[in-house]
Scaffold this motif. Structure first.
Motif, PDB file in Angstrom:
ATOM      1  N   PHE A  12       1.021   3.631  -3.452  1.00 34.61           N
ATOM      2  CA  PHE A  12       1.771   4.826  -3.049  1.00 34.61           C
ATOM      3  C   PHE A  12       2.231   4.661  -1.603  1.00 34.61           C
ATOM      4  CE2 PHE A  12      -1.284   6.134  -6.312  1.00 34.61           C
ATOM      5  CZ  PHE A  12      -0.417   6.669  -7.269  1.00 34.61           C
ATOM      6  N   ALA A  13       2.830   3.509  -1.325  1.00 29.35           N
ATOM      7  CA  ALA A  13       3.177   3.164   0.052  1.00 29.35           C
ATOM      8  C   ALA A  13       4.136   4.161   0.684  1.00 29.35           C
ATOM      9  CB  ALA A  13       3.774   1.755   0.099  1.00 29.35           C
ATOM     10  N   GLU A  14       5.114   4.628  -0.078  1.00 27.80           N
ATOM     11  CA  GLU A  14       6.098   5.550   0.494  1.00 27.80           C
ATOM     12  C   GLU A  14       5.451   6.865   0.892  1.00 27.80           C
ATOM     13  OE1 GLU A  14      10.343   7.690  -0.719  1.00 27.80           O
ATOM     14  OE2 GLU A  14       9.534   6.061  -1.932  1.00 27.80           O
ATOM     15  N   GLU A  15       4.575   7.388   0.017  1.00 26.44           N
ATOM     16  CA  GLU A  15       3.897   8.653   0.329  1.00 26.44           C
ATOM     17  C   GLU A  15       2.955   8.482   1.515  1.00 26.44           C
ATOM     18  OE1 GLU A  15       4.173   7.324  -2.640  1.00 26.44           O
ATOM     19  OE2 GLU A  15       5.067   8.820  -3.992  1.00 26.44           O
ATOM     20  N   ARG A  16       2.268   7.360   1.605  1.00 27.28           N
ATOM     21  CA  ARG A  16       1.339   7.136   2.719  1.00 27.28           C
ATOM     22  C   ARG A  16       2.085   6.907   4.033  1.00 27.28           C
ATOM     23  NH1 ARG A  16      -3.466   6.696   0.073  1.00 27.28           N
ATOM     24  NH2 ARG A  16      -3.581   5.416  -1.832  1.00 27.28           N
ATOM     25  N   CYS A  40      -5.130  -0.401  11.067  1.00 26.55           N
ATOM     26  CA  CYS A  40      -3.757  -0.809  10.772  1.00 26.55           C
ATOM     27  C   CYS A  40      -3.515  -1.139   9.312  1.00 26.55           C
ATOM     28  CB  CYS A  40      -3.359  -1.986  11.646  1.00 26.55           C
ATOM     29  SG  CYS A  40      -4.321  -3.500  11.339  1.00 26.55           S
ATOM     30  N   GLY A  41      -4.579  -1.322   8.512  1.00 31.44           N
ATOM     31  CA  GLY A  41      -4.401  -1.648   7.102  1.00 31.44           C
ATOM     32  C   GLY A  41      -3.618  -2.928   6.910  1.00 31.44           C
ATOM     33  N   PRO A  42      -2.669  -2.945   5.955  1.00 29.81           N
ATOM     34  CA  PRO A  42      -1.924  -4.180   5.666  1.00 29.81           C
ATOM     35  C   PRO A  42      -0.836  -4.501   6.679  1.00 29.81           C
ATOM     36  CG  PRO A  42      -1.165  -2.416   4.236  1.00 29.81           C
ATOM     37  CD  PRO A  42      -2.347  -1.868   5.000  1.00 29.81           C
ATOM     38  N   GLY A  43      -0.696  -3.693   7.725  1.00 35.74           N
ATOM     39  CA  GLY A  43       0.166  -4.040   8.837  1.00 35.74           C
ATOM     40  C   GLY A  43       1.627  -3.676   8.715  1.00 35.74           C
ATOM     41  N   THR A  44       2.060  -3.171   7.572  1.00 32.04           N
ATOM     42  CA  THR A  44       3.478  -2.886   7.392  1.00 32.04           C
ATOM     43  C   THR A  44       3.958  -1.780   8.323  1.00 32.04           C
ATOM     44  OG1 THR A  44       2.828  -1.508   5.513  1.00 32.04           O
ATOM     45  CG2 THR A  44       3.628  -3.718   5.026  1.00 32.04           C
ATOM     46  N   LEU A  45       3.144  -0.750   8.507  1.00 34.61           N
ATOM     47  CA  LEU A  45       3.534   0.324   9.412  1.00 34.61           C
ATOM     48  C   LEU A  45       3.361  -0.092  10.867  1.00 34.61           C
ATOM     49  CD1 LEU A  45       2.087   3.394   7.474  1.00 34.61           C
ATOM     50  CD2 LEU A  45       4.452   2.565   7.551  1.00 34.61           C
ATOM     51  N   THR A 177       0.023  20.001   8.210  1.00 34.99           N
ATOM     52  CA  THR A 177       1.021  19.931   7.151  1.00 34.99           C
ATOM     53  C   THR A 177       0.319  19.672   5.827  1.00 34.99           C
ATOM     54  OG1 THR A 177       2.753  19.062   8.611  1.00 34.99           O
ATOM     55  CG2 THR A 177       3.023  18.671   6.264  1.00 34.99           C
ATOM     56  N   THR A 178       0.728  20.371   4.791  1.00 34.93           N
ATOM     57  CA  THR A 178       0.253  20.064   3.451  1.00 34.93           C
ATOM     58  C   THR A 178       1.413  19.456   2.669  1.00 34.93           C
ATOM     59  OG1 THR A 178      -1.386  21.834   3.416  1.00 34.93           O
ATOM     60  CG2 THR A 178      -0.673  20.977   1.289  1.00 34.93           C
ATOM     61  N   TYR A 179       1.266  18.190   2.317  1.00 39.09           N
ATOM     62  CA  TYR A 179       2.268  17.505   1.516  1.00 39.09           C
ATOM     63  C   TYR A 179       2.021  17.809   0.036  1.00 39.09           C
ATOM     64  CZ  TYR A 179       3.225  14.805   5.729  1.00 39.09           C
ATOM     65  OH  TYR A 179       3.557  14.434   7.009  1.00 39.09           O
ATOM     66  N   LEU A 180       3.087  18.001  -0.703  1.00 42.66           N
ATOM     67  CA  LEU A 180       2.993  18.165  -2.148  1.00 42.66           C
ATOM     68  C   LEU A 180       3.557  16.901  -2.787  1.00 42.66           C
ATOM     69  CD1 LEU A 180       4.090  21.898  -2.515  1.00 42.66           C
ATOM     70  CD2 LEU A 180       1.775  20.971  -2.442  1.00 42.66           C
ATOM     71  N   HIS A 181       2.691  15.883  -2.888  1.00 45.82           N
ATOM     72  CA  HIS A 181       3.118  14.610  -3.462  1.00 45.82           C
ATOM     73  C   HIS A 181       3.284  14.769  -4.974  1.00 45.82           C
ATOM     74  CE1 HIS A 181       2.466  12.631   0.331  1.00 45.82           C
ATOM     75  NE2 HIS A 181       1.184  12.935   0.342  1.00 45.82           N
ATOM     76  N   VAL A 182       4.371  14.266  -5.506  1.00 50.34           N
ATOM     77  CA  VAL A 182       4.582  14.221  -6.949  1.00 50.34           C
ATOM     78  C   VAL A 182       4.362  12.773  -7.389  1.00 50.34           C
ATOM     79  CG1 VAL A 182       6.189  14.613  -8.842  1.00 50.34           C
ATOM     80  CG2 VAL A 182       6.206  16.143  -6.852  1.00 50.34           C
ATOM     81  N   LEU A 183       3.263  12.539  -8.095  1.00 52.28           N
ATOM     82  CA  LEU A 183       2.823  11.182  -8.410  1.00 52.28           C
ATOM     83  C   LEU A 183       3.121  10.843  -9.870  1.00 52.28           C
ATOM     84  CD1 LEU A 183      -0.664  11.270  -6.628  1.00 52.28           C
ATOM     85  CD2 LEU A 183       1.576  10.672  -5.666  1.00 52.28           C
ATOM     86  N   PRO A 184       3.620   9.632 -10.127  1.00 51.76           N
ATOM     87  CA  PRO A 184       3.929   9.219 -11.493  1.00 51.76           C
ATOM     88  C   PRO A 184       2.727   8.539 -12.163  1.00 51.76           C
ATOM     89  CG  PRO A 184       4.713   7.561  -9.977  1.00 51.76           C
ATOM     90  CD  PRO A 184       4.091   8.652  -9.125  1.00 51.76           C
TER      91      PRO A 184
END
Length: 246
Positions: A12-16, A40-45, A177-184
């Motif tokens: 869920f990279a885009e949501e994170r 930093c996790g996987p470093g992409t951000l 902020t409360t995000y309302l993620h719509v997950l597939p």
């Protein structure tokens, strides 16, 4: 320490990524020369910080060798990664211009001890920017005593950070902020937390015990967050803090 699966985390990279970008957008420090990404996790951000601050040395720190292995190909002369524990990080006083911690400080106990360390690391005009989850379905389910090493979240009430960081000489901007993620997909809320909050529990169990635990959590999450024709809605509250030394 629980191992981390970069592929699971990145599902869920885009949501994170969205909270990260909204956090960084509020940083007003200009022309930093030293930028640190804690957790930093996987470093992409982290790599986007190098683009945002082209004249800065950017360092990503993470306690997971698996995540750092994923980040390693992104390293450049400007961007580097280091294995380390946030709780044990002891930078030189006034040595950092920007500290970013995106959904990582909730893994560090004793924020009363942590905040002075982070504040002291900032140079004049430097900024500490972090965001943390403020609850969620997995914590609600697990806190009553389900097997696993995690206890109550160390995250404090929002006003606590304002008072604490103000007392340390910083000017604080904080919001929620409360995000309302719509997950597939099937069991998407389980998959979401399998990459983050459930990792320590999965690492503490094995075999039939792990299978039973996973099945019980999945059933709980399906009941609480039912699948709808367009996906599954996951409300996710987060606290943002941007504190600057002026």
């Amino acid at each position: 320490m629980a191992s981390w699966d970069p592929d699971q985390y990145s599902r869920f990279a885009e949501e994170r990524a969205r909270p990260f970008h909204e956090l960084v957008a509020r940083i007003t420090t200009t022309a930093p020369v030293a930028v640190v990404d804690l957790g930093c996790g996987p470093g992409t951000l982290t790599a986007t910080l190098a683009t945002r601050y082209p004249d800065a040395a950017v360092l990503g720190i993470d306690s997971s060798p698996e995540m750092l292995a994923e980040a390693a190909p992104l390293a450049t002369p400007q961007l580097s990664f280091q294995l380390g524990d946030i709780a044990g990080w002891r930078p030189q006083r006034g040595s950092v211009d920007v500290i970013v911690a995106n959904a990582s400080l909730q893994w560090v106990d004793d924020h009363a001890a942590l905040m002075p360390v982070l504040a002291a690391a900032l140079d004049d005009g430097g900024t500490l920017a972090f965001q943390v989850p403020t609850g969620g379905p997995v914590l609600d389910f697990l806190d009553p005593g389900v097997a696993g090493p995690r206890g109550a979240s160390p995250v404090q009430e929002p006003a606590w950070y304002v008072r604490t960081l103000s007392a340390l000489g910083l000017t604080v901007d904080a919001w929620e902020t409360t995000y309302l993620h719509v997950l597939p997909g099937e069991d998407p809320v389980l998959e979401w937390f399998s990459g983050t909050g459930l990792r320590p529990y999965f690492a503490a169990l094995s075999g039939a015990e792990l299978d039973d635990f996973r099945a019980r959590v999945a059933a709980h999450l399906r009941e609480r967050y039912p699948r709808e024709p367009f996906g599954t809605i996951l409300p996710f509250p987060r606290l943002f803090v941007v504190a600057r030394r002026t």
